[in-house]
Scaffold this active site. Structure first.
Site, PDB file in Angstrom:
ATOM      1  N   GLU A 170      37.772  24.311  46.895  1.00 52.63           N
ATOM      2  CA  GLU A 170      36.675  24.824  47.728  1.00 52.63           C
ATOM      3  C   GLU A 170      35.456  23.892  47.745  1.00 52.63           C
ATOM      4  OE1 GLU A 170      35.866  29.131  47.601  1.00 52.63           O
ATOM      5  OE2 GLU A 170      37.569  29.387  46.233  1.00 52.63           O
ATOM      6  N   PRO A 258      32.932  43.584  35.741  1.00 54.89           N
ATOM      7  CA  PRO A 258      33.360  42.683  36.812  1.00 54.89           C
ATOM      8  C   PRO A 258      34.878  42.714  36.941  1.00 54.89           C
ATOM      9  CG  PRO A 258      32.983  41.431  34.807  1.00 54.89           C
ATOM     10  CD  PRO A 258      32.667  42.884  34.475  1.00 54.89           C
ATOM     11  N   SER A 259      35.390  42.099  37.984  1.00 56.52           N
ATOM     12  CA  SER A 259      36.850  41.972  38.095  1.00 56.52           C
ATOM     13  C   SER A 259      37.347  40.743  37.351  1.00 56.52           C
ATOM     14  CB  SER A 259      37.266  41.833  39.556  1.00 56.52           C
ATOM     15  OG  SER A 259      36.935  43.003  40.262  1.00 56.52           O
ATOM     16  N   HIS A 264      29.606  35.012  36.138  1.00 57.27           N
ATOM     17  CA  HIS A 264      29.230  34.591  37.488  1.00 57.27           C
ATOM     18  C   HIS A 264      28.181  35.547  38.038  1.00 57.27           C
ATOM     19  CE1 HIS A 264      32.575  37.441  37.828  1.00 57.27           C
ATOM     20  NE2 HIS A 264      31.945  37.882  38.894  1.00 57.27           N
TER      21      HIS A 264
HETATM   22  P1  M7G Z   1      33.463  40.336  40.321  1.00 55.11           P
HETATM   23  O1  M7G Z   1      32.244  41.110  40.063  1.00 55.11           O
HETATM   24  O2  M7G Z   1      34.197  39.783  39.132  1.00 55.11           O
HETATM   25  O3  M7G Z   1      34.533  41.147  41.130  1.00 55.11           O
HETATM   26  O4  M7G Z   1      33.054  39.170  41.270  1.00 55.11           O
HETATM   27  P2  M7G Z   1      34.477  42.024  42.451  1.00 55.11           P
HETATM   28  O5  M7G Z   1      33.130  41.923  43.050  1.00 55.11           O
HETATM   29  O6  M7G Z   1      35.564  41.401  43.298  1.00 55.11           O
HETATM   30  O7  M7G Z   1      34.845  43.374  41.975  1.00 55.11           O
HETATM   31  C1  M7G Z   1      33.901  38.125  41.628  1.00 55.11           C
HETATM   32  C2  M7G Z   1      33.411  37.564  42.947  1.00 55.11           C
HETATM   33  O8  M7G Z   1      34.117  36.384  43.240  1.00 55.11           O
HETATM   34  C3  M7G Z   1      33.663  38.537  44.085  1.00 55.11           C
HETATM   35  O9  M7G Z   1      32.490  38.684  44.855  1.00 55.11           O
HETATM   36  C4  M7G Z   1      34.810  37.905  44.843  1.00 55.11           C
HETATM   37  O10 M7G Z   1      34.768  38.162  46.228  1.00 55.11           O
HETATM   38  C5  M7G Z   1      34.625  36.436  44.553  1.00 55.11           C
HETATM   39  N1  M7G Z   1      35.892  35.703  44.571  1.00 55.11           N
HETATM   40  C6  M7G Z   1      37.068  36.106  44.052  1.00 55.11           C
HETATM   41  N2  M7G Z   1      38.000  35.133  44.219  1.00 55.11           N
HETATM   42  C7  M7G Z   1      39.385  35.247  43.786  1.00 55.11           C
HETATM   43  C8  M7G Z   1      37.410  34.092  44.851  1.00 55.11           C
HETATM   44  C9  M7G Z   1      37.862  32.803  45.267  1.00 55.11           C
HETATM   45  O11 M7G Z   1      39.001  32.391  45.078  1.00 55.11           O
HETATM   46  N3  M7G Z   1      36.918  32.005  45.878  1.00 55.11           N
HETATM   47  C10 M7G Z   1      35.627  32.424  46.099  1.00 55.11           C
HETATM   48  N4  M7G Z   1      34.800  31.594  46.725  1.00 55.11           N
HETATM   49  N5  M7G Z   1      35.188  33.633  45.700  1.00 55.11           N
HETATM   50  C11 M7G Z   1      36.058  34.461  45.079  1.00 55.11           C
END
Ligand code: M7G
Length: 330
Positions: A170, A258-259, A264
């Site tokens: 990315e 978080p997931s 982050h």
């Molecule tokens: P989180 O709070 O761990 O999870 O945030 P959730 O908000 O999905 O519950 C992880 C953040 O990373 C989320 O806002 C996702 O949309 C974003 N995200 C997840 N993945 C797998 C990717 C990715 O591969 N690339 C980018 N740019 N963002 C991602």
């Protein structure tokens, strides 16, 4: 394989969730025998308010190399946006109808489609319709139930994070990258953003350090680091987007739970309310409040705090013991 090819092979199994308010739909299916999740979301209208608009001589504006539809009120043409109206009804001075949107893949896409493939059971459970509960996680519950779960989630599940941090994945979209080992982070568009519309701007800042899995691991020694991150996000983002968004129009927050357990920070346009529970109390904690709380929590920081949040029944933590803990509380 390309997303177009994969989606063309998607065999529908069932609807996971549909939200008429934020206009999203998640489907479970399979592609060549492996589970897949498709989520579609109707995009926001790509409109720049007259106050933000460029001089009216420019009709198209370049944003990150892409052309961006602008409208200079009062010359905005509704007939360029909506075509083929079909009357539903009218009464006195009131008229209502259905229409088709004029759409363009580059400047005005109608939908954002995300695919998770192959999808794990964790993904499917996350997207699935479920009942939610408010829980209070004490430090003891954290150590006994949550910590082992987090450790089990730090393998393959955060491969995408490692790809961004170490493998240049990315990199064409990275907004800012600071490689200094102590304060390092990568700021880039979140996969939730269409990358076009500033009204729904959504970025994620992923820190380079790997010793912080979540909010729980933060303590007072992290204050200067978080404070510098906070300042950088609030200055660099408006600069990068040529002040089409102001510093105080950014909602900066972390999720608990978080997931993904590699620290982050979420950055979204404060206007963007269509984020489901992602910005709700019980999930999002403002970065400024995190820093402020660290000033009072003592040397152990969040490790010492009972943290309240909302969790779905499908979440492994609910089954791993949070359910029983909640039953003891009242
Ligand atoms: P989180 O709070 O761990 O999870 O945030 P959730 O908000 O999905 O519950 C992880 C953040 O990373 C989320 O806002 C996702 O949309 C974003 N995200 C997840 N993945 C797998 C990717 C990715 O591969 N690339 C980018 N740019 N963002 C991602």
């Amino acid at each position: 394989s390309s997303i177009t090819y994969l989606v063309s092979r998607f065999a529908f199994v069932r609807v996971l969730a549909s939200d008429p308010q934020i206009k999203t739909l998640s489907l479970l299916g399979s592609i060549d025998g492996q589970q897949a999740i498709i989520s579609v979301e109707k995009t926001a209208f790509p409109v720049i308010q007259a106050t933000d608009a460029e001089p009216s001589s420019k009709k198209q504006k370049l944003v990150d190399g892409k052309s961006f539809l602008t409208c200079q009120s009062p010359t905005f043409d509704i007939n360029e946006l909506v075509t083929s109206l079909k009357v539903i009804n009218h009464n006195d001075i009131y008229h209502w109808s259905l229409g088709l949107l004029e759409q363009n893949l580059e400047t005005n896409p109608a939908v954002k489609l995300n695919l998770v493939y192959p999808a794990t059971t964790t993904h499917i459970k996350k997207y699935d319709t479920q009942k939610y509960h408010f829980v209070q996680e004490t430090p003891e519950v954290y150590t006994r139930i949550v910590k082992p779960y987090i450790e089990s989630m730090q393998g393959d599940r955060i491969q995408w994070v490692r790809n961004i941090l170490y493998c240049g994945k990315e990199k064409e979209n990275v907004v800012f990258r600071e490689d200094n080992s102590e304060y390092g982070y990568v700021l880039l568009p979140d996969m939730k953003w269409d990358g076009i519309n500033i009204d729904s701007l959504y970025l994620v800042a992923i820190v380079l350090r790997t010793d912080i899995a979540s909010l729980r691991d933060l303590n007072e020694t992290h204050i200067p680091w978080l404070e510098s991150l906070r300042k950088e996000l609030r200055t660099k983002i408006p600069q990068h987007y040529e002040n089409r968004i102001a510093s105080d129009e950014l909602r900066i927050f972390v999720h608990y739970q978080p997931s993904y357990y590699h620290f982050h920070i979420h950055v979204a346009n404060i206007k963007h309310s269509g984020l489901g529970d992602g910005i709700a109390a019980g999930k999002a904690v403002l970065l400024e409040d995190v820093i402020e709380q660290l000033k009072y929590l003592g040397p152990d920081g969040f490790a010492n705090k009972t943290i309240g949040y909302v969790i779905g029944e499908n979440h492994d933590l609910w089954r791993a013991g949070l359910k029983e803990e909640q039953e003891k509380l009242l």
